[in-house]
Design a protein around this motif. Structure first.
Motif, PDB file in Angstrom:
ATOM      1  N   ARG A 147       0.828  -1.212   0.000  1.00  0.00           N
ATOM      2  CA  ARG A 147       0.000   0.000   0.000  1.00  0.00           C
ATOM      3  C   ARG A 147       0.861   1.260   0.000  1.00  0.00           C
ATOM      4  O   ARG A 147       0.527   2.248  -0.662  1.00  0.00           O
ATOM      5  N   GLN A 148       1.965   1.208   0.745  1.00  0.00           N
ATOM      6  CA  GLN A 148       2.858   2.371   0.760  1.00  0.00           C
ATOM      7  C   GLN A 148       3.525   2.563  -0.588  1.00  0.00           C
ATOM      8  O   GLN A 148       3.659   3.685  -1.085  1.00  0.00           O
ATOM      9  N   TYR A 149       3.958   1.443  -1.213  1.00  0.00           N
ATOM     10  CA  TYR A 149       4.534   1.540  -2.554  1.00  0.00           C
ATOM     11  C   TYR A 149       3.524   2.147  -3.523  1.00  0.00           C
ATOM     12  O   TYR A 149       3.874   2.989  -4.368  1.00  0.00           O
ATOM     13  N   LEU A 150       2.273   1.698  -3.427  1.00  0.00           N
ATOM     14  CA  LEU A 150       1.229   2.213  -4.301  1.00  0.00           C
ATOM     15  C   LEU A 150       1.065   3.713  -4.123  1.00  0.00           C
ATOM     16  O   LEU A 150       0.999   4.470  -5.107  1.00  0.00           O
ATOM     17  N   ALA A 151       1.018   4.157  -2.869  1.00  0.00           N
ATOM     18  CA  ALA A 151       0.873   5.592  -2.598  1.00  0.00           C
ATOM     19  C   ALA A 151       2.065   6.373  -3.097  1.00  0.00           C
ATOM     20  O   ALA A 151       1.921   7.470  -3.654  1.00  0.00           O
ATOM     21  N   ASP A 152       3.277   5.803  -2.924  1.00  0.00           N
ATOM     22  CA  ASP A 152       4.485   6.505  -3.376  1.00  0.00           C
ATOM     23  C   ASP A 152       4.513   6.633  -4.894  1.00  0.00           C
ATOM     24  O   ASP A 152       4.897   7.681  -5.435  1.00  0.00           O
ATOM     25  N   GLU A 153       4.110   5.571  -5.597  1.00  0.00           N
ATOM     26  CA  GLU A 153       4.089   5.633  -7.061  1.00  0.00           C
ATOM     27  C   GLU A 153       3.077   6.670  -7.544  1.00  0.00           C
ATOM     28  O   GLU A 153       3.340   7.405  -8.506  1.00  0.00           O
ATOM     29  N   GLN A 154       1.925   6.739  -6.896  1.00  0.00           N
ATOM     30  CA  GLN A 154       0.927   7.740  -7.267  1.00  0.00           C
ATOM     31  C   GLN A 154       1.463   9.150  -7.045  1.00  0.00           C
ATOM     32  O   GLN A 154       1.275  10.039  -7.882  1.00  0.00           O
ATOM     33  N   ALA A 155       2.156   9.341  -5.911  1.00  0.00           N
ATOM     34  CA  ALA A 155       2.695  10.670  -5.601  1.00  0.00           C
ATOM     35  C   ALA A 155       3.809  11.049  -6.567  1.00  0.00           C
ATOM     36  O   ALA A 155       3.905  12.204  -7.009  1.00  0.00           O
ATOM     37  N   GLU A 156       4.678  10.089  -6.920  1.00  0.00           N
ATOM     38  CA  GLU A 156       5.769  10.383  -7.847  1.00  0.00           C
ATOM     39  C   GLU A 156       5.238  10.709  -9.237  1.00  0.00           C
ATOM     40  O   GLU A 156       5.748  11.621  -9.910  1.00  0.00           O
ATOM     41  N   ALA A 157       4.216   9.973  -9.675  1.00  0.00           N
ATOM     42  CA  ALA A 157       3.614  10.281 -10.979  1.00  0.00           C
ATOM     43  C   ALA A 157       3.025  11.684 -10.975  1.00  0.00           C
ATOM     44  O   ALA A 157       3.138  12.424 -11.968  1.00  0.00           O
ATOM     45  N   ALA A 158       2.416  12.072  -9.849  1.00  0.00           N
ATOM     46  CA  ALA A 158       1.840  13.423  -9.747  1.00  0.00           C
ATOM     47  C   ALA A 158       2.932  14.479  -9.810  1.00  0.00           C
ATOM     48  O   ALA A 158       2.744  15.548 -10.412  1.00  0.00           O
ATOM     49  N   VAL A 159       4.089  14.207  -9.200  1.00  0.00           N
ATOM     50  CA  VAL A 159       5.208  15.155  -9.252  1.00  0.00           C
ATOM     51  C   VAL A 159       5.634  15.388 -10.698  1.00  0.00           C
ATOM     52  O   VAL A 159       5.814  16.541 -11.131  1.00  0.00           O
ATOM     53  N   TYR A 160       5.787  14.300 -11.459  1.00  0.00           N
ATOM     54  CA  TYR A 160       6.226  14.448 -12.843  1.00  0.00           C
ATOM     55  C   TYR A 160       5.175  15.159 -13.698  1.00  0.00           C
ATOM     56  O   TYR A 160       5.511  15.953 -14.581  1.00  0.00           O
ATOM     57  N   ARG A 161       3.900  14.890 -13.422  1.00  0.00           N
ATOM     58  CA  ARG A 161       2.855  15.596 -14.173  1.00  0.00           C
ATOM     59  C   ARG A 161       2.849  17.084 -13.835  1.00  0.00           C
ATOM     60  O   ARG A 161       2.654  17.938 -14.712  1.00  0.00           O
ATOM     61  N   ASP A 162       3.066  17.406 -12.559  1.00  0.00           N
ATOM     62  CA  ASP A 162       3.110  18.818 -12.155  1.00  0.00           C
ATOM     63  C   ASP A 162       4.298  19.523 -12.790  1.00  0.00           C
ATOM     64  O   ASP A 162       4.201  20.682 -13.217  1.00  0.00           O
ATOM     65  N   LEU A 163       5.447  18.839 -12.841  1.00  0.00           N
ATOM     66  CA  LEU A 163       6.620  19.422 -13.490  1.00  0.00           C
ATOM     67  C   LEU A 163       6.371  19.608 -14.984  1.00  0.00           C
ATOM     68  O   LEU A 163       6.750  20.623 -15.573  1.00  0.00           O
TER      69      LEU A 163
END
Length: 365
Positions: free
Chosen positions: A16-32
């Motif tokens: 679950r933590q990996y899932l949350a981290d992947e979602q957050a990292e994808a959001a970072v790249y989309r924001d950039l």
């Protein structure tokens, strides 16, 4: 990789933590990506898509045990905050460090492809960050060098003079004199340096008038090959390129550049990269002065004796830590280690001067 053993509570929490981290990292790249255009935007969106594939892996393992969405790691959420508001090279440098800390290499539940992806992602982000570092390299170097020089040199001057036991007014005026002398010296030196570099580049710039005579050259003699050989091409490559240029001139309607394609960079671009002498001088003056003013502030506000020395050292110490951390962030290195290195170097130089001031003050007493 298929998960063959029964999933325990610890596995579910980790996934679950990996899932949350992947979602957050994808959001970072989309924001950039939202703050960029062209090729960089495409690369960042591709990274977000890759993180989405990793997210799908953990969703497949979790199945109906995915539960409510969790929050990503604190550092990833902080990256997202910075990406949404700034989107700068600092965020890319932090993302580069985050990618280098992937746990997938040591986790049997992650596929080898995912571990390889994370390793490649680090290099992709390193490349994007390198573009930003290159764009601000000159300004950043001048800023760090100027501020650090102002901090250390004026702190050393103030502490060294203060240790001799002279009146507070003398320390204050010495500090102000050191600020002005150092800032003016830095500004003048940077102006001369940049102007000299521009003049050297201008001396290497092809004469524009040369372009107008290309069509009149003797094709048999082909002296244009000498131009390209002088610019570093091999004789064979120079001859081939010269014939291409002359053939182009024969059918072209506009002027043709003498500078070889794929050869040396145009001098005008290098001129733009190094900036102007006046701009560099002004920046260096301001950067040095902004650092040199800190050791003087306690005396400007009426402090004296040990209290002034302690406050000056604390102010400079905080500034050294800040500049060291910024260097660490931009270089992709550990910010704390770079900050402590900057602090130790600065305080080491100032400490030596302070001890010399005590020595001279005792000998003159």
């Amino acid at each position: 990789m298929t998960h063959e053993r029964p999933a325990g509570a610890a596995d579910i929490r980790r996934w679950r933590q990996y899932l949350a981290d992947e979602q957050a990292e994808a959001a970072v790249y989309r924001d950039l990506a939202a703050r960029r255009t062209g090729e960089e935007k495409e690369i960042l969106l591709a990274l977000a898509e890759a993180e989405g594939r990793h997210e799908a892996h953990w969703r497949a393992l979790l199945g109906d045990q995915a539960g409510t969405p969790r929050r990503g790691a604190m550092r990833t959420r902080f990256l997202g905050f910075l990406a949404r508001r700034f989107g700068s090279v600092f965020v890319l440098a932090l993302a580069q460090r985050a990618e280098s800390r992937s746990p997938y290499d040591d986790d049997d539940d992650a596929t080898s492809t995912m571990a390889a992806d994370e390793c490649i992602h680090e290099e992709v982000v390193r490349g994007l960050a390198a573009r930003g570092r290159q764009r601000l390299a000159g300004t950043f170097r001048a800023a760090v060098f100027g501020i650090n020089d102002g901090l250390v040199s004026n702190l050393a001057l103030v502490l060294g003079i203060g240790a001799t036991g002279v009146p507070t007014a003398t320390i204050l005026f010495t500090g102000i004199a050191g600020l002005l002398a150092g800032a003016l010296s830095m500004g003048a030196g940077e102006y001369v340096s940049v102007r000299s570099q521009r003049e050297l580049l201008e001396a290497s710039t092809p004469n524009p008038a040369t372009r107008t005579v290309l069509s009149h050259l003797d094709l048999a003699a082909n002296e244009l090959t000498l131009v390209y050989r002088a610019q570093g091409m091999s004789p064979e490559r120079a001859e081939v390129h010269a014939r291409e240029v002359l053939r182009t001139v024969a059918i072209a309607t506009g002027p043709v550049k003498v500078a070889p394609r794929g050869g040396l960079s145009p001098a005008v671009d290098e001129h733009e990269a190094i900036g102007t002498g006046l701009g560099a001088a002004t920046s260096s003056f301001c950067f040095f002065a902004s650092g040199a003013i800190l050791p003087v502030l306690p005396y400007l506000f009426g402090l004296s004796g040990p209290a002034a020395i302690i406050v000056a050292a604390v102010l400079v110490g905080l500034a050294l830590l800040a500049t060291g951390a910024v260097v660490g962030l931009l270089s992709g290195g550990p910010p704390l280690r770079r900050a402590l290195r900057q602090l130790l170097i600065g305080f080491g130089a100032a400490g030596v001067t302070y001890l010399l001031g005590l020595l001279f003050g005792t000998s003159l007493a």
